[in-house]
Scaffold this motif. Sequence first.
Motif, PDB file in Angstrom:
ATOM      1  N   ALA A  16       0.733  -1.182  -0.016  1.00  0.00           N
ATOM      2  CA  ALA A  16      -0.084  -0.017  -0.140  1.00  0.00           C
ATOM      3  C   ALA A  16       0.822   1.375   0.007  1.00  0.00           C
ATOM      4  O   ALA A  16       1.584   1.631  -0.721  1.00  0.00           O
ATOM      5  CB  ALA A  16      -1.078  -0.029   1.096  1.00  0.00           C
ATOM      6  N   ARG A  17       0.665   2.181   1.100  1.00  0.00           N
ATOM      7  CA  ARG A  17       1.368   3.326   1.346  1.00  0.00           C
ATOM      8  C   ARG A  17       3.027   3.180   0.883  1.00  0.00           C
ATOM      9  O   ARG A  17       3.355   4.126   0.046  1.00  0.00           O
ATOM     10  CB  ARG A  17       1.087   3.913   2.525  1.00  0.00           C
ATOM     11  N   PRO A  18       3.662   2.525   1.667  1.00  0.00           N
ATOM     12  CA  PRO A  18       5.113   2.304   1.621  1.00  0.00           C
ATOM     13  C   PRO A  18       5.399   1.797   0.189  1.00  0.00           C
ATOM     14  O   PRO A  18       6.385   2.476  -0.502  1.00  0.00           O
ATOM     15  CB  PRO A  18       5.465   1.493   2.663  1.00  0.00           C
ATOM     16  N   ALA A  19       4.686   0.968  -0.626  1.00  0.00           N
ATOM     17  CA  ALA A  19       5.039   0.688  -1.922  1.00  0.00           C
ATOM     18  C   ALA A  19       4.702   1.596  -2.794  1.00  0.00           C
ATOM     19  O   ALA A  19       5.656   1.766  -3.887  1.00  0.00           O
ATOM     20  CB  ALA A  19       4.176  -0.667  -2.131  1.00  0.00           C
ATOM     21  N   SER A  20       3.644   2.551  -2.654  1.00  0.00           N
ATOM     22  CA  SER A  20       3.507   3.547  -3.445  1.00  0.00           C
ATOM     23  C   SER A  20       4.544   4.718  -3.486  1.00  0.00           C
ATOM     24  O   SER A  20       4.893   5.164  -4.598  1.00  0.00           O
ATOM     25  CB  SER A  20       1.949   4.158  -3.069  1.00  0.00           C
ATOM     26  N   ILE A  21       4.966   5.088  -2.202  1.00  0.00           N
ATOM     27  CA  ILE A  21       6.223   6.137  -2.060  1.00  0.00           C
ATOM     28  C   ILE A  21       7.285   5.594  -2.760  1.00  0.00           C
ATOM     29  O   ILE A  21       7.922   6.239  -3.474  1.00  0.00           O
ATOM     30  CB  ILE A  21       6.271   6.219  -0.685  1.00  0.00           C
TER      31      ILE A  21
END
Length: 90
Positions: A16-21
């Motif tokens: 989710a968020r970490p992968a997106s960043i």
Amino acid sequence: MSTRTVAVASSSGLHARPASIFTQAAADSGIDVLIAHGDEDPVDAASILLVMSLGVPSGAEVTLSADGPDADRVLDELVALLATDLDEEP
């Protein structure tokens, strides 16, 4: 080819968020970066679907690799990003 190995610090791993960043930073780097986990084949670090498909949990090590004149700088920046808990709000 330059390589770096780093433990993923985010509490949810590369999801989710970490992968997106992370994938956005890889895409913005301007060079092709690969990421590998365990015995899996390396995948495009700029692809959120491919990165999430690796199923990297918190604390697991990943290996980044890139080629080109800015490879060392880009890999150092991406390693610093992965060594940070990206689940926390800035």
